[in-house]
Design a protein around this motif. Structure first.
Motif, PDB file in Angstrom:
ATOM      1  N   UNK A 110       0.826  -1.220   0.000  1.00 26.15           N
ATOM      2  CA  UNK A 110       0.000   0.000   0.000  1.00 26.15           C
ATOM      3  C   UNK A 110       0.852   1.258   0.000  1.00 26.15           C
ATOM      4  N   UNK A 111       2.089   1.107  -0.445  1.00 28.03           N
ATOM      5  CA  UNK A 111       2.929   2.294  -0.566  1.00 28.03           C
ATOM      6  C   UNK A 111       3.619   2.738   0.704  1.00 28.03           C
ATOM      7  N   UNK A 112       3.057   2.408   1.901  1.00 23.50           N
ATOM      8  CA  UNK A 112       3.714   2.928   3.099  1.00 23.50           C
ATOM      9  C   UNK A 112       3.995   1.846   4.130  1.00 23.50           C
ATOM     10  N   UNK A 113       3.269   0.742   4.099  1.00 19.07           N
ATOM     11  CA  UNK A 113       3.513  -0.317   5.083  1.00 19.07           C
ATOM     12  C   UNK A 113       4.771  -1.100   4.711  1.00 19.07           C
ATOM     13  N   UNK A 114       5.531  -1.445   5.733  1.00 19.00           N
ATOM     14  CA  UNK A 114       6.657  -2.345   5.481  1.00 19.00           C
ATOM     15  C   UNK A 114       6.339  -3.668   6.161  1.00 19.00           C
ATOM     16  N   UNK A 115       6.037  -4.645   5.367  1.00 16.81           N
ATOM     17  CA  UNK A 115       5.647  -5.942   5.907  1.00 16.81           C
ATOM     18  C   UNK A 115       6.820  -6.902   5.874  1.00 16.81           C
ATOM     19  N   UNK A 116       6.817  -7.812   6.839  1.00 17.20           N
ATOM     20  CA  UNK A 116       7.810  -8.872   6.843  1.00 17.20           C
ATOM     21  C   UNK A 116       7.612  -9.716   5.586  1.00 17.20           C
ATOM     22  N   UNK A 117       8.682  -9.930   4.834  1.00 12.74           N
ATOM     23  CA  UNK A 117       8.583 -10.709   3.603  1.00 12.74           C
ATOM     24  C   UNK A 117       9.003 -12.141   3.894  1.00 12.74           C
ATOM     25  N   UNK A 118       8.020 -12.953   4.265  1.00 10.49           N
ATOM     26  CA  UNK A 118       8.350 -14.305   4.692  1.00 10.49           C
ATOM     27  C   UNK A 118       9.009 -15.128   3.602  1.00 10.49           C
ATOM     28  N   UNK A 119       8.506 -14.940   2.386  1.00 14.89           N
ATOM     29  CA  UNK A 119       9.055 -15.759   1.307  1.00 14.89           C
ATOM     30  C   UNK A 119      10.536 -15.418   1.104  1.00 14.89           C
ATOM     31  N   UNK A 120      10.813 -14.121   1.078  1.00 12.84           N
ATOM     32  CA  UNK A 120      12.213 -13.703   0.888  1.00 12.84           C
ATOM     33  C   UNK A 120      13.073 -14.187   2.052  1.00 12.84           C
ATOM     34  N   UNK A 121      12.488 -14.196   3.227  1.00 14.33           N
ATOM     35  CA  UNK A 121      13.239 -14.613   4.410  1.00 14.33           C
ATOM     36  C   UNK A 121      13.642 -16.087   4.294  1.00 14.33           C
ATOM     37  N   UNK A 122      12.681 -16.915   3.941  1.00 15.53           N
ATOM     38  CA  UNK A 122      12.995 -18.335   3.822  1.00 15.53           C
ATOM     39  C   UNK A 122      13.986 -18.566   2.688  1.00 15.53           C
ATOM     40  N   UNK A 123      13.779 -17.844   1.579  1.00 12.79           N
ATOM     41  CA  UNK A 123      14.687 -18.019   0.443  1.00 12.79           C
ATOM     42  C   UNK A 123      16.109 -17.604   0.792  1.00 12.79           C
ATOM     43  N   UNK A 124      16.217 -16.480   1.476  1.00 17.13           N
ATOM     44  CA  UNK A 124      17.545 -15.995   1.863  1.00 17.13           C
ATOM     45  C   UNK A 124      18.203 -16.990   2.819  1.00 17.13           C
ATOM     46  N   UNK A 125      17.413 -17.495   3.758  1.00 22.32           N
ATOM     47  CA  UNK A 125      17.946 -18.488   4.688  1.00 22.32           C
ATOM     48  C   UNK A 125      18.424 -19.728   3.950  1.00 22.32           C
ATOM     49  N   UNK A 126      17.599 -20.201   3.026  1.00 19.88           N
ATOM     50  CA  UNK A 126      17.943 -21.421   2.285  1.00 19.88           C
ATOM     51  C   UNK A 126      19.203 -21.205   1.439  1.00 19.88           C
ATOM     52  N   UNK A 127      19.240 -20.041   0.791  1.00 19.04           N
ATOM     53  CA  UNK A 127      20.394 -19.737  -0.052  1.00 19.04           C
ATOM     54  C   UNK A 127      21.683 -19.747   0.774  1.00 19.04           C
ATOM     55  N   UNK A 128      21.596 -19.117   1.955  1.00 16.23           N
ATOM     56  CA  UNK A 128      22.766 -19.022   2.822  1.00 16.23           C
ATOM     57  C   UNK A 128      23.207 -20.413   3.295  1.00 16.23           C
ATOM     58  N   UNK A 129      22.246 -21.245   3.711  1.00 15.07           N
ATOM     59  CA  UNK A 129      22.583 -22.584   4.197  1.00 15.07           C
ATOM     60  C   UNK A 129      23.173 -23.436   3.073  1.00 15.07           C
ATOM     61  N   UNK A 130      22.580 -23.312   1.860  1.00 16.69           N
ATOM     62  CA  UNK A 130      23.113 -24.087   0.729  1.00 16.69           C
ATOM     63  C   UNK A 130      24.549 -23.672   0.431  1.00 16.69           C
ATOM     64  N   UNK A 131      24.788 -22.359   0.466  1.00 15.58           N
ATOM     65  CA  UNK A 131      26.137 -21.875   0.172  1.00 15.58           C
ATOM     66  C   UNK A 131      27.135 -22.442   1.176  1.00 15.58           C
ATOM     67  N   UNK A 132      26.693 -22.636   2.395  1.00 11.92           N
ATOM     68  CA  UNK A 132      27.597 -23.174   3.410  1.00 11.92           C
ATOM     69  C   UNK A 132      27.665 -24.700   3.348  1.00 11.92           C
TER      70      UNK A 132
END
Lengths: 497, 336
Positions: A110-132
């Motif tokens: 809605x232009x002003x709310x900053x919501x937690x992006x769960x999908x990005x969070x899980x993806x970032x976590x997965x990417x980091x774990x895979x890299x390690x």
């Protein structure tokens, strides 16, 4: 160039030096083991690196540049990640949420709310774990993980915050052999990536299997590092224990009659322990944290149940369900972790010294306040508790003085068996001597005394007989004069020293 | 640096200073409560001289008697490290028990009162069992029993007020009878407060309640029967709630099933204002008295100045004082 250099680090607490000109260096792509007996200063050193303590003197350099570490934030910013034995994870959060705690990705709505992006969070976590290459599921809850899994989350979390220096404080203490091997494989990969790892351990065989270099700390000073191939286990043990240590000990007690006899006693944390504790003797049980000596003391004191085996007290079979029952039988436990188990921090020194046996000073059920006050003052004197007055809150006292209160409270109660769990934990040298004297007086009075301690030197100092526990079993038990420190240290570490 | 230590390091020197060396506001801490009460009295007394009359003093004492008795009871679980949210419900139920025994069963007053008190102690025992033996959180346990006990009162009274029967006029003396200006109810409160002092200071049990609240595990490992000890704090809270319940029905002239609603919050507020902190180990009879009187003075004073300050402000002022007391306490703790 060194990744991390500590030069001439000094640290004292209330005038007692804990680190004396310790120097240490860590290269990129190296696993550097830090070993030493309890109280040698390992914890203090890593707390200085972690920003929990500030050094008194000396210099810390990272990649050659002097740095100042005054807070945990400083350490994080400089790329130092410390993995303690106690994890700092949120059990009710997923692995990914823990990895990105405080750095959660958001998206706009809605232009002003900053919501937690769960999908990005899980993806970032997965990417980091895979890299390690860590075999973890980013969506799994941390509470569902075992120790080894939670440990990997901690490591991954530190690395996500761009740690280049990783400090692992006894990481294998709670791991099985297979888990240890897997952890070492991961540590090896991190080494390949050019990270520097400081590895603290009591297990010498593990140190030899993974470390590139080994530094020994003893009494707050370091012994220059060895490369792995340059040193034998026996030499390491000798370096940890030191040369000849002059011990002030009392003459061996005359062997009295057996008072407390254990036969194949098994409980949580110890198995098949058999021994006889005699009147007038001090039996010191040494062992690394979790080796079972503390757990045994607790079980004998009624604080935890034992599962199998028998306990004979004066020849009669006993089994108590509560501490109270043990106390009534004359078996008294002085717990070690005084902050949590020993003292009521907000109450006065006097109350802490007297609450357990207040019934002594009642007449017709009513307390004689002046008698209680006198007794408190007398105990303060008797046990050398340094405080402004018995009415002072005990939390204002130093650790050593608090510990004297815990020991004194147990010693004052009429009993025949006294169990001291780590009586000098966190106690400075001077107070330590006074505590030893107190414990010896009990034995001299004819009581049977057991002291559990992680510190071998302490066991040698206080024990007439010395037992060593490892992985829940009593591996050695011998009269003090019949054993050497090296043999005991070997037994403690499970090394063929 | 005051980080906790695990490795042989004493606590940093600055925290090892004796308590007397503390500076500034923290040093005033033991007196903030009494100073606040004096300030309140001064304000009300200056604006309405009648505030300082003996009659008004007796008025205040009589008005606080019920909450005061509850606060005496509440201080046991509170000092022991818990609290009791079911006090109001216990007061209602035991009041109904006494009323019913007096009127419907026609039992003599002492018997009816004794059985009312026993019912309160029994409900306290249920709380104690749930918290100390089953190991439930005191908030959850006593919230659950609060609802249950209120429900039991509804069942017992069929949701109708119970009359006190022919002995009612005699019984109502408990609230309206006087001795040298003091109402019997206020005398009961003062006597129970004195008994609280005696119990906390002169009985081993009282000292053990402090250590229970100070560190339950240390207590257990020192060989005290912590389950019984903790259970007992709830029994006493229930017993005193039942005593307050007697005064409630004496004052109302009937046992109303909704009479005690919210009373536990009054007793908790009194204790907190007096300086007894949630978390246990701290508290004294004088603090209970102080907290109870402070609330009483606020209510009484606001009634007197009702023409200037709308009585609607009562709760706002009350809330502000509770928050202030808690804030002073929190700051004092942080300074530790």
């Amino acid at each position: 160039m060194s990744l991390l250099q500590l030069q001439q680090i000094e640290k004292s607490f209330a005038g007692a030096p804990v680190l004396r000109r310790v120097s240490f260096d860590l290269r990129p792509g190296e696993i550097h083991a830090l070993v030493g007996a309890n109280g040698a200063g390992k914890s203090t050193l890593i707390k200085i690196l972690a920003g929990a303590y500030v050094r008194d003197a000396g210099e810390i350099r990272i990649e050659g540049a002097p740095v100042s570490i005054r807070t945990p934030q400083d350490a994080l910013r400089l790329g130092i990640g410390v993995i303690y034995q106690e994890f700092a994870l949120v059990p009710e959060f997923t692995v990914a949420e823990n990895l990105l705690l405080g750095q959660e990705p958001t998206r706009r709505a809605l232009g002003f709310l900053r919501l937690l992006d769960r999908r990005a969070l899980v993806e970032e976590g997965r990417r980091h774990l895979d890299a390690l290459g860590f075999p973890l599921d980013a969506g799994q809850y941390v509470r569902e993980l075992n120790t080894a899994g939670a440990q990997l989350v901690e490591i991954a979390k530190a690395l996500h915050r761009r740690a280049r220096i990783l400090v692992l404080d006894e990481p294998t203490a709670a791991l099985s052999r297979r888990e240890t091997e897997r952890l070492f494989a991961h540590m090896g990969e991190l080494r390949e990536r050019g990270l520097g790892l400081i590895y603290i351990s009591h297990h010498l065989e593990e140190v030899f299997s993974i470390a590139d270099r080994i530094t020994v700390l003893r009494d707050g000073a370091n012994v220059a590092p060895w490369a792995r191939g340059e040193v034998t286990e026996a030499e390491l043990v000798r370096a940890m224990v030191g040369g000849e240590v002059r011990l002030e000990t009392r003459p061996p007690a005359e062997a009295g009659a057996p008072l407390l006899e254990l036969e194949d006693l098994t409980g949580v944390g110890f198995h098949d322990v058999s021994l006889a504790l005699r009147r007038g003797e001090i039996l010191a049980l040494a062992g690394a944290a979790g080796a079972g000596q503390t757990e045994l003391c607790w079980a004998l004191g009624g604080a935890r149940p034992f599962r199998q085996g028998t306990v004979l007290l004066g020849g009669r079979r006993v089994r108590w369900r509560t501490v109270r029952e043990a106390v009534q039988a004359g078996v008294l436990l002085a717990p070690g972790d005084r902050k949590n188990l020993g003292i009521a921090a907000g109450l006065s020194v006097g109350v802490n010294l007297t609450f357990a046996d207040l019934e002594r000073w009642q007449r017709a059920g009513v307390l004689q306040l002046s008698a209680v006050r006198r007794a408190a003052a007398e105990r303060v004197r008797k046990y050398g508790v340094r405080c402004a007055s018995p009415a002072q809150e005990i939390r204002l006292l130093s650790g050593g003085n608090q510990q004297k209160v815990v020991v004194g409270r147990a010693a004052e109660r009429t009993g025949q068996v006294y169990l001291f769990d780590e009586p000098t934990r966190g106690v400075d040298v001077g107070a330590r001597e006074e505590l030893y004297t107190l414990i010896r007086q009990l034995a001299a009075r004819g009581a049977a005394v057991m002291v559990a301690t992680p510190d071998l030197l302490e066991a040698m100092r206080i024990g007439d007989r010395i037992g060593v526990m490892r992985q829940g079993r009593l591996v050695t038990l011998a009269a003090r004069d019949a054993v050497t420190e090296g043999a005991l240290m070997g037994a403690l570490l499970g090394a063929a020293a | 640096m005051t980080a906790p230590n695990e490795d042989g390091t004493p606590v940093a020197a600055e925290s090892a200073r004796p308590a007397g060396a503390r500076h500034g506001l923290a040093r005033l801490r033991p007196y903030t409560g009494i100073l606040a009460l004096a300030l309140l009295c001064a304000i009300f007394g200056v604006s309405r001289p009648r505030f300082f009359s003996p009659e008004n003093f007796f008025n205040i004492l009589n008005a606080v008697a019920i909450f005061g008795i509850l606060a005496v009871g509440q201080s046991f679980p509170l000092i022991g490290g818990g609290f009791d949210l079911s006090q109001g419900a216990i007061a209602s139920f035991s009041g109904a028990v006494t009323a019913s025994l007096m009127s419907a069963s026609g039992l003599p007053i002492p018997v009816a009162v004794a059985l009312g008190l026993v019912s309160g102690a029994a409900m306290g025992l249920a709380n104690g069992f749930l918290v100390a033996r089953v190991g439930m959180n005191p908030f959850v346990a006593t919230l659950g029993t609060q609802i249950t006990f209120f429900g039991a009162t509804n069942v017992f009274t069929n949701n109708q007020p119970l009359s006190l029967g022919p002995q009612g006029d005699v019984f109502r003396q408990l609230s309206f009878g006087q001795l040298a200006g003091f109402s019997y109810a206020s005398l009961l409160f003062l006597a129970l407060a004195a008994l609280l002092w005696f119990t906390l200071n002169l009985l081993p049990f009282g000292q053990h309640v402090y250590t229970l609240g100070g560190n339950e595990e240390a207590c257990r490992l020192a060989g005290l029967d912590t389950v019984r000890l903790k259970g007992m704090t709830y029994v006493l809270s229930g017993l005193l709630a039942a005593a307050a319940g007697q005064v409630v029905i004496a004052r109302a002239g009937q046992a109303s099933p909704v009479a005690g609603q919210g009373y536990e919050l009054e007793s908790l507020a009194s204790c907190i204002i007096g300086g007894i902190a949630l978390g246990g180990g701290i508290g004294s009879a004088s603090q209970v008295l102080l907290g109870v009187l402070t609330l009483g003075v606020i209510d009484n004073g606001l009634q007197m100045v009702g023409d200037v300050v709308s009585p609607n402000w009562r709760l706002v002022i009350r809330g502000a004082i509770i928050l202030l007391a808690a804030a002073v306490d929190a700051r004092a703790r942080l300074r530790r």
